[in-house]
Write a protein that holds these residues in place. Structure first.
Motif, PDB file in Angstrom:
ATOM      1  N   GLU A  84       0.825  -1.214   0.000  1.00  0.00           N
ATOM      2  CA  GLU A  84       0.000   0.000   0.000  1.00  0.00           C
ATOM      3  C   GLU A  84       0.860   1.265   0.000  1.00  0.00           C
ATOM      4  O   GLU A  84       0.475   2.278  -0.589  1.00  0.00           O
ATOM      5  CB  GLU A  84      -0.947  -0.017   1.199  1.00  0.00           C
ATOM      6  CG  GLU A  84      -2.041  -1.069   1.046  1.00  0.00           C
ATOM      7  CD  GLU A  84      -2.951  -1.158   2.255  1.00  0.00           C
ATOM      8  OE1 GLU A  84      -4.155  -1.391   2.071  1.00  0.00           O
ATOM      9  OE2 GLU A  84      -2.441  -1.005   3.392  1.00  0.00           O
ATOM     10  N   ALA A  85       2.018   1.206   0.653  1.00  0.00           N
ATOM     11  CA  ALA A  85       2.922   2.360   0.645  1.00  0.00           C
ATOM     12  C   ALA A  85       3.568   2.555  -0.722  1.00  0.00           C
ATOM     13  O   ALA A  85       3.780   3.689  -1.173  1.00  0.00           O
ATOM     14  CB  ALA A  85       4.000   2.184   1.714  1.00  0.00           C
ATOM     15  N   ALA A  86       3.876   1.449  -1.395  1.00  0.00           N
ATOM     16  CA  ALA A  86       4.557   1.533  -2.693  1.00  0.00           C
ATOM     17  C   ALA A  86       3.605   1.879  -3.831  1.00  0.00           C
ATOM     18  O   ALA A  86       4.036   2.372  -4.875  1.00  0.00           O
ATOM     19  CB  ALA A  86       5.256   0.207  -2.993  1.00  0.00           C
ATOM     20  N   LEU A  87       2.316   1.604  -3.628  1.00  0.00           N
ATOM     21  CA  LEU A  87       1.344   1.836  -4.697  1.00  0.00           C
ATOM     22  C   LEU A  87       0.135   2.576  -4.114  1.00  0.00           C
ATOM     23  O   LEU A  87      -0.916   1.986  -3.859  1.00  0.00           O
ATOM     24  CB  LEU A  87       0.910   0.489  -5.297  1.00  0.00           C
ATOM     25  CG  LEU A  87       0.142   0.520  -6.624  1.00  0.00           C
ATOM     26  CD1 LEU A  87       0.978   1.187  -7.717  1.00  0.00           C
ATOM     27  CD2 LEU A  87      -0.240  -0.891  -7.050  1.00  0.00           C
ATOM     28  N   PRO A  88       0.263   3.883  -3.879  1.00  0.00           N
ATOM     29  CA  PRO A  88      -0.802   4.637  -3.211  1.00  0.00           C
ATOM     30  C   PRO A  88      -2.020   4.928  -4.082  1.00  0.00           C
ATOM     31  O   PRO A  88      -3.057   5.351  -3.562  1.00  0.00           O
ATOM     32  CB  PRO A  88      -0.095   5.943  -2.800  1.00  0.00           C
ATOM     33  CG  PRO A  88       1.021   6.086  -3.783  1.00  0.00           C
ATOM     34  CD  PRO A  88       1.474   4.702  -4.114  1.00  0.00           C
ATOM     35  N   ASP A  89      -1.923   4.722  -5.375  1.00  0.00           N
ATOM     36  CA  ASP A  89      -3.056   4.954  -6.272  1.00  0.00           C
ATOM     37  C   ASP A  89      -4.073   3.819  -6.093  1.00  0.00           C
ATOM     38  O   ASP A  89      -3.796   2.669  -6.457  1.00  0.00           O
ATOM     39  CB  ASP A  89      -2.564   4.996  -7.713  1.00  0.00           C
ATOM     40  CG  ASP A  89      -3.687   5.261  -8.718  1.00  0.00           C
ATOM     41  OD1 ASP A  89      -4.872   5.103  -8.359  1.00  0.00           O
ATOM     42  OD2 ASP A  89      -3.377   5.631  -9.863  1.00  0.00           O
ATOM     43  N   PRO A  90      -5.257   4.092  -5.550  1.00  0.00           N
ATOM     44  CA  PRO A  90      -6.221   3.020  -5.262  1.00  0.00           C
ATOM     45  C   PRO A  90      -6.634   2.207  -6.482  1.00  0.00           C
ATOM     46  O   PRO A  90      -6.793   0.990  -6.398  1.00  0.00           O
ATOM     47  CB  PRO A  90      -7.424   3.776  -4.664  1.00  0.00           C
ATOM     48  CG  PRO A  90      -6.857   5.040  -4.132  1.00  0.00           C
ATOM     49  CD  PRO A  90      -5.753   5.406  -5.083  1.00  0.00           C
ATOM     50  N   LYS A  91      -6.814   2.860  -7.619  1.00  0.00           N
ATOM     51  CA  LYS A  91      -7.235   2.112  -8.812  1.00  0.00           C
ATOM     52  C   LYS A  91      -6.141   1.154  -9.286  1.00  0.00           C
ATOM     53  O   LYS A  91      -6.428   0.017  -9.680  1.00  0.00           O
ATOM     54  CB  LYS A  91      -7.635   3.080  -9.927  1.00  0.00           C
ATOM     55  CG  LYS A  91      -8.952   3.792  -9.667  1.00  0.00           C
ATOM     56  CD  LYS A  91      -9.414   4.544 -10.892  1.00  0.00           C
ATOM     57  CE  LYS A  91     -10.793   5.166 -10.668  1.00  0.00           C
ATOM     58  NZ  LYS A  91     -11.838   4.142 -10.529  1.00  0.00           N
ATOM     59  N   ARG A  92      -4.886   1.598  -9.251  1.00  0.00           N
ATOM     60  CA  ARG A  92      -3.794   0.699  -9.619  1.00  0.00           C
ATOM     61  C   ARG A  92      -3.658  -0.425  -8.592  1.00  0.00           C
ATOM     62  O   ARG A  92      -3.317  -1.558  -8.941  1.00  0.00           O
ATOM     63  CB  ARG A  92      -2.484   1.475  -9.728  1.00  0.00           C
ATOM     64  CG  ARG A  92      -2.394   2.421 -10.927  1.00  0.00           C
ATOM     65  CD  ARG A  92      -0.993   2.994 -11.058  1.00  0.00           C
ATOM     66  NE  ARG A  92      -0.022   1.946 -11.338  1.00  0.00           N
ATOM     67  CZ  ARG A  92       1.279   2.041 -11.065  1.00  0.00           C
ATOM     68  NH1 ARG A  92       1.751   3.128 -10.475  1.00  0.00           N
ATOM     69  NH2 ARG A  92       2.101   1.061 -11.371  1.00  0.00           N
ATOM     70  N   LEU A  93      -3.937  -0.106  -7.347  1.00  0.00           N
ATOM     71  CA  LEU A  93      -3.863  -1.114  -6.300  1.00  0.00           C
ATOM     72  C   LEU A  93      -4.915  -2.201  -6.524  1.00  0.00           C
ATOM     73  O   LEU A  93      -4.650  -3.398  -6.330  1.00  0.00           O
ATOM     74  CB  LEU A  93      -4.067  -0.454  -4.933  1.00  0.00           C
ATOM     75  CG  LEU A  93      -3.676  -1.248  -3.687  1.00  0.00           C
ATOM     76  CD1 LEU A  93      -2.209  -1.648  -3.740  1.00  0.00           C
ATOM     77  CD2 LEU A  93      -3.954  -0.429  -2.439  1.00  0.00           C
ATOM     78  N   ILE A  94      -6.089  -1.796  -6.957  1.00  0.00           N
ATOM     79  CA  ILE A  94      -7.134  -2.772  -7.256  1.00  0.00           C
ATOM     80  C   ILE A  94      -6.723  -3.653  -8.429  1.00  0.00           C
ATOM     81  O   ILE A  94      -6.970  -4.877  -8.431  1.00  0.00           O
ATOM     82  CB  ILE A  94      -8.471  -2.068  -7.551  1.00  0.00           C
ATOM     83  CG1 ILE A  94      -9.059  -1.479  -6.266  1.00  0.00           C
ATOM     84  CG2 ILE A  94      -9.479  -3.038  -8.179  1.00  0.00           C
ATOM     85  CD1 ILE A  94      -9.428  -2.502  -5.215  1.00  0.00           C
ATOM     86  N   ARG A  95      -6.082  -3.050  -9.441  1.00  0.00           N
ATOM     87  CA  ARG A  95      -5.618  -3.856 -10.574  1.00  0.00           C
ATOM     88  C   ARG A  95      -4.577  -4.873 -10.131  1.00  0.00           C
ATOM     89  O   ARG A  95      -4.575  -6.024 -10.587  1.00  0.00           O
ATOM     90  CB  ARG A  95      -5.058  -2.953 -11.676  1.00  0.00           C
ATOM     91  CG  ARG A  95      -6.117  -2.165 -12.434  1.00  0.00           C
ATOM     92  CD  ARG A  95      -5.591  -1.635 -13.749  1.00  0.00           C
ATOM     93  NE  ARG A  95      -4.574  -0.612 -13.568  1.00  0.00           N
ATOM     94  CZ  ARG A  95      -4.836   0.692 -13.436  1.00  0.00           C
ATOM     95  NH1 ARG A  95      -6.087   1.119 -13.447  1.00  0.00           N
ATOM     96  NH2 ARG A  95      -3.850   1.566 -13.294  1.00  0.00           N
ATOM     97  N   LEU A  96      -3.676  -4.455  -9.229  1.00  0.00           N
ATOM     98  CA  LEU A  96      -2.682  -5.389  -8.706  1.00  0.00           C
ATOM     99  C   LEU A  96      -3.367  -6.499  -7.912  1.00  0.00           C
ATOM    100  O   LEU A  96      -3.036  -7.687  -8.076  1.00  0.00           O
ATOM    101  CB  LEU A  96      -1.689  -4.653  -7.807  1.00  0.00           C
ATOM    102  CG  LEU A  96      -0.669  -5.522  -7.063  1.00  0.00           C
ATOM    103  CD1 LEU A  96       0.230  -6.266  -8.044  1.00  0.00           C
ATOM    104  CD2 LEU A  96       0.180  -4.659  -6.120  1.00  0.00           C
ATOM    105  N   ALA A  97      -4.319  -6.130  -7.074  1.00  0.00           N
ATOM    106  CA  ALA A  97      -5.040  -7.123  -6.281  1.00  0.00           C
ATOM    107  C   ALA A  97      -5.802  -8.088  -7.175  1.00  0.00           C
ATOM    108  O   ALA A  97      -5.884  -9.295  -6.904  1.00  0.00           O
ATOM    109  CB  ALA A  97      -5.995  -6.423  -5.313  1.00  0.00           C
ATOM    110  N   SER A  98      -6.359  -7.572  -8.256  1.00  0.00           N
ATOM    111  CA  SER A  98      -7.073  -8.421  -9.206  1.00  0.00           C
ATOM    112  C   SER A  98      -6.129  -9.446  -9.819  1.00  0.00           C
ATOM    113  O   SER A  98      -6.481 -10.624  -9.987  1.00  0.00           O
ATOM    114  CB  SER A  98      -7.708  -7.557 -10.293  1.00  0.00           C
ATOM    115  OG  SER A  98      -8.417  -8.344 -11.211  1.00  0.00           O
ATOM    116  N   GLY A  99      -4.911  -8.990 -10.140  1.00  0.00           N
ATOM    117  CA  GLY A  99      -3.914  -9.923 -10.667  1.00  0.00           C
ATOM    118  C   GLY A  99      -3.528 -10.977  -9.647  1.00  0.00           C
ATOM    119  O   GLY A  99      -3.377 -12.160  -9.982  1.00  0.00           O
TER     120      GLY A  99
END
Length: 279
Positions: free
Chosen positions: A53-68
């Motif tokens: 979460e610290a390395a990827l603060p953009d929520p939408k990109r974080l969701i894409r990572l979580a989806s992966g």
């Protein structure tokens, strides 16, 4: 001593997260998690979430990572996905809900359990938005998906929010109508009994009368199974008339469920000195 220095795995995990690479993130965590006992492994996963979460603060990109991560078969990847998805639901409700739905049927028991808990947490925090999604899931033929919805209802019921009693009972009714047999235990004694009845006794008893009088055999079986819960014994005065009606049900399957529930009630209720329904 960790097999991989803490700063090394955190650096590699942060780099992978910042690039949005689910596969690289899994590869970064694999060496350190593979040799740790469960308690330490859970601590590292918690730290990993903070690093991500610290390395990827953009929520939408974080969701894409979580989806992966959710689509990788690895247990750790899916565990991380559950927490990231539920924690950032508002960034992309459609994608988050769809990925959580897929994780309800994960091959990993821990992932399935945490997904059910995450769905409950989201229902409490995002009731107007997430409730319709769970209602849509209630028609699923997959027992694990139904169990996750039932678990979410149970968690939301524990809030005792009076505004939620009716919609939660409606959702439980949807589950009862078409749930696969394998999901039955998650619905009847747990969700109906220890969840809804324990939190909303008057409302659940009133809805129970409707279910018992209805023509859906599956619903009446679930209603009978609810009497096996500890909450049914605690609210016996409210529920006794309904039990008497179920004992006379025309369906042999319903009467068998009543007989099983009666055994549990006899263990929990004091003897009836009048020789009534439950001696």
């Amino acid at each position: 001593m960790m097999p991989l220095a803490e700063q090394d795995w955190k650096r590699d995990a942060a780099d992978a997260a910042s690039r949005g690479s689910a596969s690289a993130l899994t590869a970064a965590l694999g060496p350190v998690l593979g040799t740790l006992p469960d308690k330490q492994s859970r601590a590292v996963k918690h730290q990993a979430l903070q690093v991500i979460e610290a390395a990827l603060p953009d929520p939408k990109r974080l969701i894409r990572l979580a989806s992966g991560l959710a689509q990788i078969g690895d247990e750790t990847a899916q565990e991380l996905a559950v927490f990231l998805l539920s924690g950032h639901y508002a960034a992309d409700p459609d994608e988050t809900a769809e990925r959580l739905r897929s994780l309800t049927d994960s091959p990993h028991p821990t992932v399935r359990r945490w997904t059910g808990e995450a769905c409950g947490t989201l229902l409490v925090k995002q009731f107007p938005s997430f409730y319709p999604r769970l209602a849509a899931w209630s028609a699923s033929p997959l027992p694990n998906e139904i169990a996750a919805v039932a678990h979410a209802v149970r968690i939301a019921a524990k809030t005792r929010n009076p505004a939620w009693s009716r919609p939660l009972l409606d959702l439980a009714e949807l589950l009862m109508s078409g749930a696969p047999a394998a999901a039955g235990k998650a619905i009847s004694p747990l969700t109906l009994g220890e969840g809804l009845l324990a939190s909303y006794p008057e409302e659940t008893a009133a809805r129970l009368d409707v279910w018992i009088a209805g023509g859906d055999e599956a619903v009446r079986i679930h209603a009978a199974n609810m009497y096996a819960s500890a909450a049914a014994a605690e609210h016996w005065d409210l529920l006794a008339p309904g039990f008497a009606k179920l004992e006379q049900d025309a369906s042999p399957a319903v009467r068998r469920a009543v007989a099983r529930a009666r055994k549990q009630l006899l263990k929990r209720l004091p003897p009836d000195p009048s020789g009534g329904l439950l001696p």
